[in-house]
Every structure is written in C-alpha cells, then in structure tokens.
Design an enzyme around this catalytic site. Structure first.
Site, PDB file in Angstrom:
ATOM      1  N   ASP A 192     -36.829 -12.895  -7.032  1.00 45.24           N
ATOM      2  CA  ASP A 192     -36.334 -13.532  -7.904  1.00 45.24           C
ATOM      3  C   ASP A 192     -34.626 -14.086  -7.053  1.00 45.24           C
ATOM      4  OD1 ASP A 192     -35.853 -15.700  -9.415  1.00 45.24           O
ATOM      5  OD2 ASP A 192     -34.180 -15.401 -10.518  1.00 45.24           O
ATOM      6  N   GLU A 223     -28.080 -17.846 -17.690  1.00 45.46           N
ATOM      7  CA  GLU A 223     -26.394 -16.278 -17.064  1.00 45.46           C
ATOM      8  C   GLU A 223     -25.456 -16.335 -18.035  1.00 45.46           C
ATOM      9  OE1 GLU A 223     -27.407 -15.853 -12.565  1.00 45.46           O
ATOM     10  OE2 GLU A 223     -29.178 -15.904 -13.259  1.00 45.46           O
TER      11      GLU A 223
HETATM   12  N1  DGL Z   1     -35.254 -18.665 -11.177  1.00 43.94           N
HETATM   13  C1  DGL Z   1     -35.260 -19.656 -10.251  1.00 43.94           C
HETATM   14  C2  DGL Z   1     -36.583 -20.248 -10.764  1.00 43.94           C
HETATM   15  O1  DGL Z   1     -37.599 -20.316 -11.265  1.00 43.94           O
HETATM   16  C3  DGL Z   1     -33.770 -20.776 -10.689  1.00 43.94           C
HETATM   17  C4  DGL Z   1     -33.153 -20.339  -9.883  1.00 43.94           C
HETATM   18  C5  DGL Z   1     -31.958 -20.365  -9.120  1.00 43.94           C
HETATM   19  O2  DGL Z   1     -31.637 -21.926  -8.859  1.00 43.94           O
HETATM   20  O3  DGL Z   1     -32.220 -19.515  -8.658  1.00 43.94           O
HETATM   21  O4  DGL Z   1     -36.821 -21.672  -9.920  1.00 43.94           O
END
Ligand code: DGL
Length: 275
Positions: A12, A160
């Site tokens: 991620d 966050e």
């Molecule tokens: N976790 C990311 C998603 O599922 C989004 C976080 C980000 O913008 O980096 O799109």
C-alpha cells in the site's frame, strides 16, 4: 528478512493496506506475509497515472526481489492506475509465473451480488475516481448497474492524523456522503473504495440510511485470495507457511510502528527500506 521464504507481499502507499492485511491474517493465518508501506511517498491518491504506476512497479519489483511470488496491491489507487499495466506488460518480462492481484475486482463482484436497486455508489481517492476503474469494471460484470462516485480527498489525511471523530473531521465525512447520495437517491450499496476508509466505517454509517449496504474490502479481498489459492495450487505451494509477518516502511520506523499498531490492534516491529 524472512530467509528462504516466499511470503505473500501486501503493498500500500502507506497504512491503508493494513485494513486488508488484518483480514488476510484472520482468513489465512498459516501463511507468511510481507507488508510494504510507501509512507515516504504517500498519498498516492492525488498523483498522476505515470507516477502511481512507477512507484507501484518499484514496490512490486522490491517485493519480488525479497522472495514474494504473489503480491496483493492492497491499495485502490495502485490497483486502479497500475495493476493492469503491471499484469499485462511488466509481469511477462519480470517472471510470468509470479502474480500481482488487486482489490477492485473482488469488491465489484460483491457490489453486484448485494445491490437490489441496481444503483451503487463508490467512495474513493481523487485518483481512483478519476481513473473510472470501478465504473468500467462494473460495466464489464454488471452492465445493468448504475454507478455514481464521490472523491473524498480529506479522508486519508483524517485517518492518518486520527482526526475523524472531531467536529472538523465529521464535517468532511458528512459532506462527501451527502454529495454522493444527492447524485442518485436510489443507491442501496456503497463501497468504501480506499483501503483507509474501513477505519471510518462507523462514522460513515452515521450519515447513511440503515437500508444502505456499506462494503469494506478487507474481508472480501481475504476470501477472494483464499479462493484464488484453492483454484491455483501451483501458486499455493509456492507461498511459505510459517505464520510469519514482516513490516517495511519507506519512512520513519517509529511512527509506522505506532500508527500500524493502531490499524492492526497489536504491537509490531517494522524495518526501514529504501529502493
Ligand atoms: N490506500 C489508498 C487507496 O486504497 C489511498 C491512500 C493514498 O492516497 O495514498 O486508494
């Protein structure tokens, strides 16, 4: 590092993928997992196609070099903007036997199975919404379904920074939900199309009628991976099973450990990585 092992890689941009990993650990506890969060370059949600693709490919190559045979892009933005190109263009060159899977397809299958009205909503980052990946995937599998989307650029920072239960945080959550519902009053199913958003599930529900199904992806992706491994024994035997977990971050280890522990509800040790 997990020596001579072949953990399942989970990638991620930052912490969001931990909501997916949480469910993977429940569904597939015997497997080894290697989590990589590109916290130094997060968020991805506001970045261009080329940038998200480059960053994601670098992470995939890094995880492959550390023994992963199978990688889950536990990020909708990366799944939306990089997955297809990596699968079609890069994997055949890197190693045609390795696999990279995303989170959008299993979520769309669930949306299709749940909706009665055939009107669904997608909440995601600006990148995911602009990519139109959800509407395109839905159109392929369920052409009869109407889709509306809403980009929620404030939600990842709210998660966050742990600000989502404050009045300021709630203002943005309410606003985005109202915007989505105002686009189509017949929506009966909504997907939280960003891996950070399950953390906000209870807050989001405050602004939704009880009749609306709200889909978080973790469980769906975990069940879908379990099923994938059953259907692909040649890959299943290449995933090591010692119940080990490792965590890598491209940013500060201390803050990763602190925040990731909150996401996973347990203490963990992480290591810094640069590539
Ligand atoms: N976790 C990311 C998603 O599922 C989004 C976080 C980000 O913008 O980096 O799109």
């Amino acid at each position: 590092m997990i020596d001579n092992k072949q953990p399942i890689g989970v990638f991620d941009s930052g912490y969001g993928g931990l909501t997916i990993l949480n469910e993977l650990l429940k569904e597939l506890p015997e497997y080894d997992f290697l989590y990589l969060g590109d916290n130094a370059r997060s968020p991805y949600g506001t970045r261009s196609y080329d940038v998200v693709y480059d960053y994601t490919l670098q992470a995939v190559e890094q995880l492959f070099s550390m023994g992963c045979e199978l990688i889950i892009l536990a990020c909708n933005t990366a799944s939306a903007k990089a997955l297809r190109t990596i699968q079609q263009k890069d994997l055949p060159k890197i190693d045609p036997n390795k696999r990279v899977l995303g989170v959008i397809r299993p979520s769309v299958e669930k949306l299709g199975a749940l909706t009665q009205t055939k009107h669904v909503g997608v909440l995601g980052t600006v990148g995911t919404v602009r990519s139109n990946s959800y509407p395109m995937e839905i159109e392929k599998l369920y052409p009869e379904i109407e889709v509306v989307q809403e980009a929620c650029p404030m939600w990842v920072p709210l998660v966050e920074n742990n600000e989502f239960t404050t009045s300021g945080g709630r203002y943005f959550i309410k606003k985005n939900i109202e915007n989505l519902l105002s686009k189509d009053s017949q929506i009966d199913t909504i997907v939280l199309g960003c891996t950070h958003y399950p953390i906000l599930k209870d807050e989001v529900k405050r602004y939704l009628p009880n009749s609306v199904n709200l889909i978080a992806q973790g469980e769906i992706v975990a069940k879908s991976l379990k099923d994938y491994l059953k259907r692909h024994p040649e890959m299943e035997v290449r995933c090591s099973k010692n119940g080990e977990r490792e965590f890598l971050t491209t940013e500060f280890v201390d803050s990763f450990e602190e925040k990731a522990s909150r996401f996973l509800n347990k203490n963990l040790k992480a290591q810094h990585i640069s590539y």
